[in-house]
Design a protein around this motif. Structure first.
Motif, PDB file in Angstrom:
ATOM      1  N   GLY A 168       0.734  -1.103  -0.071  1.00  0.00           N
ATOM      2  CA  GLY A 168       0.096   0.009   0.035  1.00  0.00           C
ATOM      3  C   GLY A 168       0.912   1.201  -0.191  1.00  0.00           C
ATOM      4  O   GLY A 168       1.698   1.237   1.039  1.00  0.00           O
ATOM      5  N   LEU A 169       0.712   2.116  -1.059  1.00  0.00           N
ATOM      6  CA  LEU A 169       1.497   3.033  -1.158  1.00  0.00           C
ATOM      7  C   LEU A 169       1.096   4.450  -1.087  1.00  0.00           C
ATOM      8  O   LEU A 169      -0.275   4.549  -1.382  1.00  0.00           O
ATOM      9  CB  LEU A 169       2.280   3.131  -2.492  1.00  0.00           C
ATOM     10  N   ARG A 170       1.413   5.611  -0.656  1.00  0.00           N
ATOM     11  CA  ARG A 170       0.834   6.667  -0.226  1.00  0.00           C
ATOM     12  C   ARG A 170      -0.268   6.735   0.679  1.00  0.00           C
ATOM     13  O   ARG A 170      -0.307   5.991   1.651  1.00  0.00           O
ATOM     14  CB  ARG A 170       0.533   7.555  -1.799  1.00  0.00           C
ATOM     15  N   ILE A 171      -1.548   7.316   0.297  1.00  0.00           N
ATOM     16  CA  ILE A 171      -2.346   7.232   1.095  1.00  0.00           C
ATOM     17  C   ILE A 171      -3.217   5.851   1.506  1.00  0.00           C
ATOM     18  O   ILE A 171      -3.864   5.637   2.630  1.00  0.00           O
ATOM     19  CB  ILE A 171      -3.570   8.275   0.792  1.00  0.00           C
ATOM     20  N   SER A 172      -2.754   5.040   0.513  1.00  0.00           N
ATOM     21  CA  SER A 172      -3.355   3.506   0.413  1.00  0.00           C
ATOM     22  C   SER A 172      -2.489   2.813   1.644  1.00  0.00           C
ATOM     23  O   SER A 172      -3.033   1.659   2.006  1.00  0.00           O
ATOM     24  CB  SER A 172      -3.287   2.980  -0.514  1.00  0.00           C
ATOM     25  N   GLY A 173      -1.379   3.344   2.348  1.00  0.00           N
ATOM     26  CA  GLY A 173      -0.613   2.809   3.292  1.00  0.00           C
ATOM     27  C   GLY A 173      -1.344   2.470   4.552  1.00  0.00           C
ATOM     28  O   GLY A 173      -1.096   1.498   5.310  1.00  0.00           O
ATOM     29  N   SER A 174      -2.008   3.271   4.894  1.00  0.00           N
ATOM     30  CA  SER A 174      -2.789   3.046   6.124  1.00  0.00           C
ATOM     31  C   SER A 174      -3.953   1.932   5.786  1.00  0.00           C
ATOM     32  O   SER A 174      -3.742   1.208   7.124  1.00  0.00           O
ATOM     33  CB  SER A 174      -3.948   4.219   6.420  1.00  0.00           C
ATOM     34  N   LEU A 175      -4.486   1.580   4.894  1.00  0.00           N
ATOM     35  CA  LEU A 175      -4.994   0.216   4.872  1.00  0.00           C
ATOM     36  C   LEU A 175      -4.521  -0.840   4.928  1.00  0.00           C
ATOM     37  O   LEU A 175      -4.619  -1.852   5.528  1.00  0.00           O
ATOM     38  CB  LEU A 175      -6.013   0.519   3.516  1.00  0.00           C
ATOM     39  N   ALA A 176      -3.066  -0.837   4.116  1.00  0.00           N
ATOM     40  CA  ALA A 176      -2.232  -1.736   4.042  1.00  0.00           C
ATOM     41  C   ALA A 176      -1.538  -2.161   5.766  1.00  0.00           C
ATOM     42  O   ALA A 176      -1.395  -3.274   5.964  1.00  0.00           O
ATOM     43  CB  ALA A 176      -0.951  -1.603   3.230  1.00  0.00           C
ATOM     44  N   GLU A 177      -1.361  -1.008   6.252  1.00  0.00           N
ATOM     45  CA  GLU A 177      -0.808  -1.305   7.634  1.00  0.00           C
ATOM     46  C   GLU A 177      -1.840  -1.997   8.827  1.00  0.00           C
ATOM     47  O   GLU A 177      -1.454  -2.745   9.500  1.00  0.00           O
ATOM     48  CB  GLU A 177      -0.465   0.203   8.313  1.00  0.00           C
ATOM     49  N   TYR A 178      -3.080  -1.388   8.535  1.00  0.00           N
ATOM     50  CA  TYR A 178      -4.022  -2.000   9.201  1.00  0.00           C
ATOM     51  C   TYR A 178      -4.186  -3.581   8.991  1.00  0.00           C
ATOM     52  O   TYR A 178      -4.231  -4.202   9.885  1.00  0.00           O
ATOM     53  CB  TYR A 178      -5.349  -1.374   8.985  1.00  0.00           C
ATOM     54  N   PHE A 179      -4.121  -3.938   7.598  1.00  0.00           N
ATOM     55  CA  PHE A 179      -4.457  -5.522   7.283  1.00  0.00           C
ATOM     56  C   PHE A 179      -3.250  -6.142   7.728  1.00  0.00           C
ATOM     57  O   PHE A 179      -3.337  -7.105   8.621  1.00  0.00           O
ATOM     58  CB  PHE A 179      -4.602  -5.470   5.885  1.00  0.00           C
ATOM     59  N   ALA A 180      -1.799  -5.643   7.668  1.00  0.00           N
ATOM     60  CA  ALA A 180      -0.677  -6.611   8.040  1.00  0.00           C
ATOM     61  C   ALA A 180      -0.647  -6.325   9.463  1.00  0.00           C
ATOM     62  O   ALA A 180      -0.359  -7.309  10.025  1.00  0.00           O
ATOM     63  CB  ALA A 180       0.664  -5.535   7.473  1.00  0.00           C
ATOM     64  N   TYR A 181      -1.214  -5.460  10.125  1.00  0.00           N
ATOM     65  CA  TYR A 181      -0.671  -5.642  11.672  1.00  0.00           C
ATOM     66  C   TYR A 181      -1.888  -6.834  12.203  1.00  0.00           C
ATOM     67  O   TYR A 181      -1.430  -7.778  13.032  1.00  0.00           O
ATOM     68  CB  TYR A 181      -1.350  -4.044  12.222  1.00  0.00           C
ATOM     69  N   ALA A 182      -3.092  -6.762  11.610  1.00  0.00           N
ATOM     70  CA  ALA A 182      -3.920  -7.927  12.314  1.00  0.00           C
ATOM     71  C   ALA A 182      -3.692  -9.232  11.621  1.00  0.00           C
ATOM     72  O   ALA A 182      -3.489 -10.278  12.290  1.00  0.00           O
ATOM     73  CB  ALA A 182      -5.453  -7.623  11.816  1.00  0.00           C
ATOM     74  N   ALA A 183      -2.956  -9.173  10.146  1.00  0.00           N
ATOM     75  CA  ALA A 183      -2.620 -10.485   9.448  1.00  0.00           C
ATOM     76  C   ALA A 183      -1.528 -11.150  10.372  1.00  0.00           C
ATOM     77  O   ALA A 183      -1.493 -12.306  10.362  1.00  0.00           O
ATOM     78  CB  ALA A 183      -2.160 -10.229   8.382  1.00  0.00           C
ATOM     79  N   ARG A 184      -0.590 -10.278  11.248  1.00  0.00           N
ATOM     80  CA  ARG A 184       0.386 -10.859  11.603  1.00  0.00           C
ATOM     81  C   ARG A 184       0.038 -11.616  12.916  1.00  0.00           C
ATOM     82  O   ARG A 184       0.702 -12.436  13.374  1.00  0.00           O
ATOM     83  CB  ARG A 184       1.505  -9.876  12.160  1.00  0.00           C
ATOM     84  N   ARG A 185      -1.044 -11.524  13.409  1.00  0.00           N
ATOM     85  CA  ARG A 185      -1.605 -12.262  14.801  1.00  0.00           C
ATOM     86  C   ARG A 185      -1.981 -13.640  14.173  1.00  0.00           C
ATOM     87  O   ARG A 185      -1.931 -14.582  15.143  1.00  0.00           O
ATOM     88  CB  ARG A 185      -2.863 -11.405  15.261  1.00  0.00           C
ATOM     89  N   ILE A 186      -2.122 -13.808  12.879  1.00  0.00           N
ATOM     90  CA  ILE A 186      -2.588 -15.281  12.512  1.00  0.00           C
ATOM     91  C   ILE A 186      -1.653 -15.863  11.559  1.00  0.00           C
ATOM     92  O   ILE A 186      -1.911 -17.026  10.911  1.00  0.00           O
ATOM     93  CB  ILE A 186      -4.236 -15.220  12.018  1.00  0.00           C
ATOM     94  N   HIS A 187      -0.810 -15.219  11.011  1.00  0.00           N
ATOM     95  CA  HIS A 187      -0.149 -15.644   9.824  1.00  0.00           C
ATOM     96  C   HIS A 187       1.440 -15.684  10.333  1.00  0.00           C
ATOM     97  O   HIS A 187       2.021 -14.445  11.036  1.00  0.00           O
ATOM     98  CB  HIS A 187      -0.158 -14.643   8.555  1.00  0.00           C
ATOM     99  N   PRO A 188       2.465 -16.520   9.843  1.00  0.00           N
ATOM    100  CA  PRO A 188       3.701 -16.557  10.745  1.00  0.00           C
ATOM    101  C   PRO A 188       4.517 -15.630   9.824  1.00  0.00           C
ATOM    102  O   PRO A 188       5.640 -15.134  10.402  1.00  0.00           O
ATOM    103  CB  PRO A 188       4.300 -17.907  10.200  1.00  0.00           C
ATOM    104  N   ASP A 189       4.427 -15.102   8.636  1.00  0.00           N
ATOM    105  CA  ASP A 189       5.493 -14.308   7.778  1.00  0.00           C
ATOM    106  C   ASP A 189       4.635 -13.072   6.882  1.00  0.00           C
ATOM    107  O   ASP A 189       4.393 -13.774   5.849  1.00  0.00           O
ATOM    108  CB  ASP A 189       6.343 -15.151   6.975  1.00  0.00           C
ATOM    109  N   VAL A 190       4.347 -11.899   7.592  1.00  0.00           N
ATOM    110  CA  VAL A 190       3.527 -11.087   6.772  1.00  0.00           C
ATOM    111  C   VAL A 190       4.651  -9.845   6.508  1.00  0.00           C
ATOM    112  O   VAL A 190       5.159  -9.312   7.545  1.00  0.00           O
ATOM    113  CB  VAL A 190       2.261 -10.478   7.732  1.00  0.00           C
ATOM    114  N   ARG A 191       4.841  -9.522   5.475  1.00  0.00           N
ATOM    115  CA  ARG A 191       5.791  -8.478   4.885  1.00  0.00           C
ATOM    116  C   ARG A 191       4.790  -7.144   4.157  1.00  0.00           C
ATOM    117  O   ARG A 191       4.405  -7.291   3.464  1.00  0.00           O
ATOM    118  CB  ARG A 191       6.692  -9.009   3.975  1.00  0.00           C
TER     119      ARG A 191
END
Length: 315
Positions: A168-191
């Motif tokens: 997620g680049l530019r303003i879309s980064g906030s959505l990508a950060e939300y998804f990645a933060y939550a996904a790391r709770r349930i997935h072993p390797d989120v980049r």
């Protein structure tokens, strides 16, 4: 900033800021503003193709004339086909062009009369209209979820991709950060990738070399060239791309293997993202359902660490 007839012409962002300025809840009395507001409310909810958006913009800018045009004349003025006008009418909730034209004529006549009708007198203020637009976006998403198969299948694929890259680049980064933060709770390797250019290229190539198979990309207006480039790099590297965006058509969608298109709130100077966030949560749910044992184990481990280090306040 350009000039027209000696007067400064505002940029699109400036014009949007002016149009969305918050005012009191009292009804607007300017006869010019009310019909435009009604038209935007009419066209805001549905997801329109680029050609359909051209029709909508023409009607907004030329309502007093366009409302009385035949379907042939309107198609010619806009530069689209007659079937495109018919599909546009259906997309915005009418049985066909005659029904849409009847509604347009009532709006045009209220403008020509110089005073808003009863509907206008009760119209919401700018903040309420922004919420109403987001409610429409969520209603459209709810209808899309009537068939959840694409969400379920994509969630499974994202769950199996190790590593899983979230872009997620530019303003879309906030959505990508939300998804990645939550996904790391349930997935072993989120980049998470929120920087473009060579940084994004390196991350995508390394993800593929490490065995990753999927990228989840977010792109919201204004859509960045660097997002399109990064998606192309990902696909050339052999990664598949799932895209969360507001447009189901266009170059970004063309580069994706799976597209989830849902509306953004565009009534205020900066967009709001109620529907994309709910869609993101649905994909996260599909990932948790894809591997419930791993999900349970990881969540339990996280809770133990959180309790040990007192990450959170007691509710």
């Amino acid at each position: 900033m350009g000039h027209e007839g000696g007067a400064p012409v505002p940029s699109p962002q400036q014009a949007r800021a002016q149009a969305s300025a918050i005012s009191s809840g009292k009804p607007v009395t300017e006869a010019e503003a009310a019909p435009t507001t009604r038209l935007r409310a009419l066209f805001d909810g549905p997801r329109l193709s680029p050609g359909q958006r051209r029709i909508a913009q023409y009607l907004i800018e030329h309502i007093t004339e366009a409302a009385f045009l035949s379907i042939t004349d309107l198609a010619e003025r806009v530069g689209v086909s007659q079937p495109s006008v018919t599909r546009f009418a259906t997309a915005v909730g009418f049985s066909g062009y005659p029904a849409l034209r009847e509604r347009l004529q009532s709006i045009a006549l209220s403008k020509l009369a110089g005073s808003p009708d009863a509907d206008e007198e009760a119209r919401p203020n700018e903040l309420q209209a922004a919420v109403d637009a987001e409610i429409d976006n969520l209603e459209n998403l709810r209808r899309d979820f009537a068939d959840p198969e694409q969400v379920i299948e994509t969630g499974r694929a994202l769950s199996r991709s190790a590593p899983l890259t979230v872009l997620g680049l530019r303003i879309s980064g906030s959505l990508a950060e939300y998804f990645a933060y939550a996904a790391r709770r349930i997935h072993p390797d989120v980049r998470l990738v929120t920087r473009g250019g060579s940084v994004a290229y390196d991350a995508l190539l390394q993800s593929r070399e490490a065995g990753g198979t999927w990228v989840l990309a977010f792109t919201m207006p204004r859509h960045a060239h660097e997002t399109l480039t990064a998606m192309r790099v990902a696909r050339r590297a052999g990664l598949r791309v799932a895209l969360v965006t507001d447009l189901g058509l266009g170059p970004l969608a063309d580069e994706a293997d799976v597209v989830f298109a849902t509306g953004t709130g565009a009534r205020l100077v900066f967009d709001s993202y109620a529907a994309p966030v709910v869609l993101s949560a649905a994909l996260l749910q599909a990932m948790t359902d894809a591997d419930p044992e791993r999900t349970q184990a990881r969540l339990e481990d996280y809770e133990q660490v959180a309790d040990e280090h007192v990450f959170f306040l007691k509710d």
